[in-house]
Each structure stands twice: as C-alpha cells, then as structure tokens.
Design a protein around this motif. Sequence first.
Motif, PDB file in Angstrom:
ATOM      1  N   UNK A  76       0.996  -1.226   0.100  1.00 48.31           N
ATOM      2  CA  UNK A  76      -0.043   0.215  -0.062  1.00 48.31           C
ATOM      3  C   UNK A  76       0.810   1.272  -0.044  1.00 48.31           C
ATOM      4  N   UNK A  77       0.594   2.097  -0.967  1.00 49.25           N
ATOM      5  CA  UNK A  77       1.402   3.383  -1.121  1.00 49.25           C
ATOM      6  C   UNK A  77       0.559   4.442  -1.145  1.00 49.25           C
ATOM      7  N   UNK A  78       0.993   5.791  -0.440  1.00 46.11           N
ATOM      8  CA  UNK A  78       0.252   6.985  -0.678  1.00 46.11           C
ATOM      9  C   UNK A  78       0.383   7.554  -1.804  1.00 46.11           C
ATOM     10  N   UNK A  79      -0.555   8.044  -2.904  1.00 46.65           N
ATOM     11  CA  UNK A  79      -0.077   8.419  -4.061  1.00 46.65           C
ATOM     12  C   UNK A  79       0.019  10.082  -3.695  1.00 46.65           C
ATOM     13  N   UNK A  80       0.782  10.662  -4.919  1.00 44.56           N
ATOM     14  CA  UNK A  80       1.036  12.041  -4.769  1.00 44.56           C
ATOM     15  C   UNK A  80       0.089  12.704  -6.180  1.00 44.56           C
ATOM     16  N   UNK A  81      -0.062  13.823  -5.735  1.00 49.16           N
ATOM     17  CA  UNK A  81      -1.017  14.622  -6.760  1.00 49.16           C
ATOM     18  C   UNK A  81      -0.226  15.283  -7.838  1.00 49.16           C
ATOM     19  N   UNK A  82       1.057  15.684  -7.601  1.00 51.05           N
ATOM     20  CA  UNK A  82       1.936  16.203  -8.343  1.00 51.05           C
ATOM     21  C   UNK A  82       3.312  15.403  -8.731  1.00 51.05           C
ATOM     22  N   UNK A 111      -6.260  14.087  -9.036  1.00 52.12           N
ATOM     23  CA  UNK A 111      -7.523  13.706  -8.305  1.00 52.12           C
ATOM     24  C   UNK A 111      -7.394  12.681  -7.304  1.00 52.12           C
ATOM     25  N   UNK A 112      -6.226  12.201  -6.987  1.00 53.06           N
ATOM     26  CA  UNK A 112      -5.994  11.069  -5.745  1.00 53.06           C
ATOM     27  C   UNK A 112      -5.894  11.968  -4.581  1.00 53.06           C
ATOM     28  N   UNK A 113      -6.370  11.264  -3.667  1.00 55.46           N
ATOM     29  CA  UNK A 113      -6.544  11.587  -2.189  1.00 55.46           C
ATOM     30  C   UNK A 113      -5.170  11.397  -1.340  1.00 55.46           C
ATOM     31  N   UNK A 114      -4.292  12.223  -1.237  1.00 61.98           N
ATOM     32  CA  UNK A 114      -2.978  11.997  -0.623  1.00 61.98           C
ATOM     33  C   UNK A 114      -3.111  11.085   0.794  1.00 61.98           C
ATOM     34  N   UNK A 115      -3.938  11.349   1.339  1.00 59.55           N
ATOM     35  CA  UNK A 115      -4.457  10.728   2.550  1.00 59.55           C
ATOM     36  C   UNK A 115      -4.942   9.150   2.602  1.00 59.55           C
ATOM     37  N   UNK A 116      -5.262   8.708   1.419  1.00 67.19           N
ATOM     38  CA  UNK A 116      -5.623   7.356   1.324  1.00 67.19           C
ATOM     39  C   UNK A 116      -4.641   6.398   0.458  1.00 67.19           C
ATOM     40  N   UNK A 117      -4.622   5.175   1.146  1.00 66.23           N
ATOM     41  CA  UNK A 117      -3.598   4.349   0.487  1.00 66.23           C
ATOM     42  C   UNK A 117      -3.894   3.751  -0.740  1.00 66.23           C
ATOM     43  N   UNK A 118      -3.058   3.548  -1.778  1.00 65.23           N
ATOM     44  CA  UNK A 118      -3.431   2.707  -2.880  1.00 65.23           C
ATOM     45  C   UNK A 118      -2.757   1.299  -3.002  1.00 65.23           C
ATOM     46  N   UNK A 119      -3.580   0.367  -3.057  1.00 63.75           N
ATOM     47  CA  UNK A 119      -3.044  -0.959  -2.718  1.00 63.75           C
ATOM     48  C   UNK A 119      -2.749  -1.454  -4.132  1.00 63.75           C
TER      49      UNK A 119
END
Length: 141
Positions: A76-82, A111-119
């Motif tokens: 699980x990784x936190x995405x970045x918007x930029x 559009x990603x939420x930087x506070x939610x994990x991407x699995x």
Amino acid sequence: MTEVTVEKPLQDDRYGRVREPKRRLGRTAKIIAAVIVAALIVAIAFVAFRPQTTPTTPRTLDYSVVDSALTQVTVAIFPDQDRDVHCIVQATNEYEAIVGFTEITVPADPTADPNSLRQMGIDLATTQVASSGHVDSCWFE
C-alpha cells in the motif's frame, strides 16, 4: 550588655558582598528579544509546513510464496498529486539475501487523495524460494 558592631567592609571581606538586585530589561533588549522570538517562530513554521521531499512510508500488507520462481507481494502506497512515486519491492530468502527485485511506479494523479492508500499486488520473479516479500523504500521522481 554591650552590642558589638562591625563595619561593612570587614563583613564583605569575610562573608562576600551582598548582591544588588538586577535591573529589568531595557526597551532595546525587549525589542531584540521579540525579534529573535518572531524569527524562531517563522523558521519553525517554514520547516513544519514545507512540501515533503520523500513519500510517506509505504506498507507491506501481505506476501505469498508461490514457488521457487514466484512470490506475490501486496503493498500500500500513498499517491502524490504532483509527482510520480517510485518504490522498490523485493523478496528475500531465509538468510536475508535478495532473491527477487522490482521497481514499481505510482503515477501522479491530481484527483488522488494523498491521505488514502493505493493498494497494489506485485508478482516478483525469484531466483530461489523466498522467505518474505516487502516494499523496501520509495522516492519521488
């Protein structure tokens, strides 16, 4: 009974001088102190609110050793918007030697939420039977 008195200089030589109370800070000293405190507050705020230079620590959620040629790792990784996030995922054997290695990229998503994990599920090709699989480190590209 007669009272004996000793002159002040003699007592000072024997017992030391009595300290006079210190003066309070003058106006100039108070202004200088206020400027220093304000500069410290600005410096702390700058450090606390500057953009991150490294991604938030990734998490290894699960791993499964399929056979000697394949290990599946769920991270699980936190995405970045930029910025794109690149991570190293590896499998190690019982002696902690790396037997499988790959780099993954999580593309920037405005559009990603930087506070939610991407699995993500990753299949790692291995050179021998692995005993664990994990995400090692991440960085911004």
